[in-house]
Design a protein around this motif. Sequence first.
Motif, mmCIF file in Angstrom:
data_model
loop_
_atom_site.group_PDB
_atom_site.id
_atom_site.type_symbol
_atom_site.label_atom_id
_atom_site.label_comp_id
_atom_site.label_asym_id
_atom_site.label_seq_id
_atom_site.Cartn_x
_atom_site.Cartn_y
_atom_site.Cartn_z
ATOM 1 N N GLY A 1 6.461 5.814 -6.873
ATOM 2 C CA GLY A 1 6.789 6.923 -6.050
ATOM 3 C C GLY A 1 8.214 7.451 -6.131
ATOM 4 O O GLY A 1 8.803 8.263 -5.800
ATOM 5 N N GLY A 2 9.359 6.276 -6.404
ATOM 6 C CA GLY A 2 10.802 6.440 -6.651
ATOM 7 C C GLY A 2 11.522 6.454 -5.409
ATOM 8 O O GLY A 2 12.463 7.036 -5.579
ATOM 9 N N LEU A 3 10.847 6.075 -3.901
ATOM 10 C CA LEU A 3 11.578 6.133 -3.028
ATOM 11 C C LEU A 3 12.337 4.867 -3.002
ATOM 12 O O LEU A 3 12.339 3.687 -3.571
ATOM 13 C CB LEU A 3 10.682 6.003 -1.717
ATOM 14 N N THR A 4 13.480 4.826 -2.193
ATOM 15 C CA THR A 4 14.355 3.766 -2.089
ATOM 16 C C THR A 4 13.958 2.965 -0.977
ATOM 17 O O THR A 4 12.907 3.295 -0.054
ATOM 18 C CB THR A 4 15.940 4.064 -1.546
ATOM 19 N N THR B 1 -5.621 3.478 0.865
ATOM 20 C CA THR B 1 -4.389 3.069 0.462
ATOM 21 C C THR B 1 -3.557 4.207 -0.379
ATOM 22 O O THR B 1 -2.583 4.284 -0.230
ATOM 23 C CB THR B 1 -4.261 1.958 -0.181
ATOM 24 N N VAL B 2 -4.190 4.625 -1.298
ATOM 25 C CA VAL B 2 -3.739 5.748 -2.081
ATOM 26 C C VAL B 2 -3.189 6.907 -1.504
ATOM 27 O O VAL B 2 -2.224 7.477 -1.512
ATOM 28 C CB VAL B 2 -4.655 5.901 -3.183
ATOM 29 N N LEU B 3 -4.067 7.345 -0.502
ATOM 30 C CA LEU B 3 -3.764 8.556 0.447
ATOM 31 C C LEU B 3 -2.445 8.075 1.336
ATOM 32 O O LEU B 3 -1.720 9.158 1.603
ATOM 33 C CB LEU B 3 -4.893 8.825 1.281
ATOM 34 N N ARG B 4 -2.460 6.980 1.720
ATOM 35 C CA ARG B 4 -1.478 6.525 2.492
ATOM 36 C C ARG B 4 -0.021 6.914 1.628
ATOM 37 O O ARG B 4 1.024 7.315 2.228
ATOM 38 C CB ARG B 4 -1.341 5.058 3.021
ATOM 39 N N VAL B 5 -0.022 6.364 0.464
ATOM 40 C CA VAL B 5 1.290 6.516 -0.333
ATOM 41 C C VAL B 5 1.632 7.907 -0.802
ATOM 42 O O VAL B 5 2.604 8.236 -0.250
ATOM 43 C CB VAL B 5 0.688 5.683 -1.828
ATOM 44 N N LEU B 6 0.488 8.627 -0.995
ATOM 45 C CA LEU B 6 0.634 10.250 -1.285
ATOM 46 C C LEU B 6 1.339 10.782 -0.040
ATOM 47 O O LEU B 6 2.160 11.655 -0.339
ATOM 48 C CB LEU B 6 -0.753 10.675 -1.597
ATOM 49 N N TYR B 7 0.927 10.464 1.314
ATOM 50 C CA TYR B 7 1.016 10.964 2.346
ATOM 51 C C TYR B 7 2.760 10.737 2.604
ATOM 52 O O TYR B 7 3.569 11.559 2.946
ATOM 53 C CB TYR B 7 0.368 10.619 3.578
ATOM 54 N N LEU B 8 3.026 9.516 2.508
ATOM 55 C CA LEU B 8 4.307 8.962 2.684
ATOM 56 C C LEU B 8 5.432 9.890 1.728
ATOM 57 O O LEU B 8 6.505 10.217 1.993
ATOM 58 C CB LEU B 8 4.573 7.584 2.720
ATOM 59 N N VAL B 9 4.924 9.760 0.486
ATOM 60 C CA VAL B 9 5.757 10.416 -0.759
ATOM 61 C C VAL B 9 5.921 12.058 -0.431
ATOM 62 O O VAL B 9 7.138 12.400 -0.436
ATOM 63 C CB VAL B 9 5.089 10.342 -1.971
#
Length: 381
Positions: free
Chosen positions: A120-123, A162-170
């Motif tokens: 996702g490229g987040l720090t 889990t994938v949905l959680r990642v997309l939501y946070l991104v």
Amino acid sequence: MDELLLRSLTPSVLAVLVRRGADFAAAEDAVQDALVEAVRVWPGDAPRDPKGWLVTVAWRRFLDVTRADASRRRREDRLDEEPVPGPAPAVDDTLQLYFLCAHPTLTPSSAVALTLRAVGGLTTRQIARAYLVPEATMAQRISRAKRTVSGVRFDRPGDVSTVLRVLYLVFNEGYSGDLDLAAEAIRLTRQLAAAIDHPEVAGLLALMLLHHARRASRTAPDGSLVPLAEQDRGRWDTGMIAEGVEILQAALARDRLGEYQAQAAVAALHADAPTAEETDWVQIVEWYDELAGLTDSPVVRLNRAVAVGEADGPRAGLAELATLSDSLPRHTAVAAYLHERDGDLPTAARLYAEAAHKAPTLAERDHLTRQAARLNARRRT
């Protein structure tokens, strides 16, 4: 240096290395080294094929590290020959990587943290803020996740939740600042919705669209934040809102309510109100009740306190707020708003100033500082 280009290429370069046999942790380290080298080299000598350049440099770095590690010499048979450099295929592997990072050997929270960092490229700081934990704690969690999957072939995809959680946070990180990051999250969620018939996937897509439809009105020309109640609703993207509402209605009709559908329902009620004064706060409180039952999240309860303050009056909202920990992010800002609504300007001004010192972003800090100054000016007149 085009940072957005580097961010967009990172998932596909990482996927190339994984497909060639690199374990995920080593591949991610090699890609990070290649990105550092790109920052050093590209300003003076930009490559004609940026992706191919990154793949070549990352693969060489992976080979160097692998060959230097005596415990991995058994792998050298398949790593002996470096592929001939050349244009890299234009394949979008990002969504596949999201699923592979949600590996069954990882806990959901570790999988999300690893994916946000590597794909996702987040720090680490951004991820820690999303999880409401110290940055050092999140750094340890990511390191443990990488150790867990070191040497594991990512050939068993994880689950959709889990994938949905990642997309939501991104998306949330992008919605708070970088619009391109939010748009990328929407693009990937559209892909997922097209591939999987799942009401929560549809709910998340609807939620993203309904929030993203307001992007043009969220900041003033000087870059300052514009609160929802003060936004020019004529600048909202009505086509995006209509699409979000249609997707949400189809998901709700399946009677399998989840947290993203409930959040989208709240966003839809805001989008449906012609003016802030006409917002159906009673129904929003009801949806927050549903959401609290689904998630038991303190952030949900904080948002519910705001909604109760609008539906039943600021003192009712303050009573709800008193049941929550004052260490919650934006707790002080909510308290300031409710005290202002209740007419206690001195307390509200003090709390706005206090909230400004705790604000996670510069734009939010400036907004809260202006709110405090506005109330102090009113008290002096």
